[in-house]
Design a protein around this motif. Structure first.
Motif, short mmCIF file in Angstrom:
data_model
loop_
_atom_site.label_atom_id
_atom_site.label_comp_id
_atom_site.label_asym_id
_atom_site.label_seq_id
_atom_site.Cartn_x
_atom_site.Cartn_y
_atom_site.Cartn_z
N LEU A 1 0.94 -1.19 -0.04
CA LEU A 1 0.03 -0.01 -0.02
C LEU A 1 0.84 1.30 -0.07
N MET A 2 0.60 2.14 -0.79
CA MET A 2 1.11 3.47 -0.98
C MET A 2 0.27 4.71 -0.73
N LEU A 3 0.42 5.53 0.07
CA LEU A 3 -0.43 6.85 0.13
C LEU A 3 0.69 8.02 -0.28
N MET B 1 5.18 11.03 0.49
CA MET B 1 5.03 9.67 0.24
C MET B 1 5.17 8.39 1.32
N VAL B 2 4.16 7.44 1.49
CA VAL B 2 4.71 6.51 2.46
C VAL B 2 4.21 5.16 1.83
N LEU C 1 3.06 0.41 -7.71
CA LEU C 1 3.63 1.41 -7.16
C LEU C 1 4.80 2.34 -7.42
N ASP C 2 5.78 1.64 -8.00
CA ASP C 2 6.89 2.21 -8.60
C ASP C 2 6.41 3.03 -9.79
N ALA C 3 5.55 2.45 -10.77
CA ALA C 3 5.26 3.17 -11.73
C ALA C 3 4.30 4.10 -11.82
N MET D 1 -4.59 13.24 -1.97
CA MET D 1 -3.95 12.01 -1.36
C MET D 1 -4.62 11.03 -2.18
N ILE D 2 -3.65 10.12 -2.74
CA ILE D 2 -3.90 8.94 -3.47
C ILE D 2 -3.46 7.95 -2.73
N GLU D 3 -4.60 6.72 -2.60
CA GLU D 3 -4.13 5.43 -2.19
C GLU D 3 -3.99 4.45 -3.25
N VAL D 4 -2.73 3.71 -3.45
CA VAL D 4 -2.36 2.86 -4.37
C VAL D 4 -1.91 1.43 -3.66
#
Length: 167
Positions: free
Chosen positions: A86-88, A146-147, A131-133, A121-124
């Protein structure tokens, strides 16, 4: 070689430091680390990603199995498994970039979890490469924070790790 290791442990003080100590004592870096209770309150699952020679990782796994609070150890890399992270990511926006940020979020099947007049703020969620892309496309638009959670993973199929209550 990259290894995704899952460790089921008794949920007690000091267990995480003992597990991590086995890696640091041998000079291995832990790239990602996640820990959470598995639901019964008595056990937790540690998922970590490291890189190293297979033979040395095998020795570390054997030593992990000898630790008293460790219930079970699995190198998920050896079989079929599912990985997620998960990334925010917070992106500064203006009139010109807001629509583009929303398009990128839609392309990656992510969602906006917070919006202000000047940011999103986006949740991926997904595998690390997804996530990298997404981050690579958002960065030129103005990423301010980013976290990432680190990897979580489970082996595929019916077989799984046995919790303490199952012993």
């Amino acid at each position: 070689m990259r290894h995704v290791i899952s460790v089921l442990v008794e949920n007690e003080a000091g267990v995480l430091s003992r597990v991590v100590g086995l890696f640091s004592a041998r000079g291995f870096n832990i790239e990602t680390l996640t820990v959470a209770p598995v639901g019964d309150g008595e056990t937790s699952r540690i998922t970590l990603v490291t890189r190293g020679e297979d033979s040395i990782i095998e020795q570390i796994l054997k030593q992990l199995n000898k630790l008293v609070p460790v219930i079970q150890v699995a190198d998920l890399t050896e079989g079929a498994h599912v990985e997620r992270e998960l990334m925010l990511v917070k992106v500064a926006t203006d009139r010109e970039t807001r629509a583009e940020v929303l398009r990128i979020a839609d392309i990656f099947r992510s969602r906006v979890v917070d919006a202000t007049p000047t940011s999103f703020m986006i949740e991926v969620t997904g595998d690390s490469s997804k996530l990298d892309a997404c981050l690579a496309l958002l960065t030129p638009l103005g990423v301010t924070e980013m976290v990432r959670t680190g990897l979580v993973a489970l082996s595929r199929g019916e077989k799984g790790m046995v919790s303490k209550s199952s012993h």
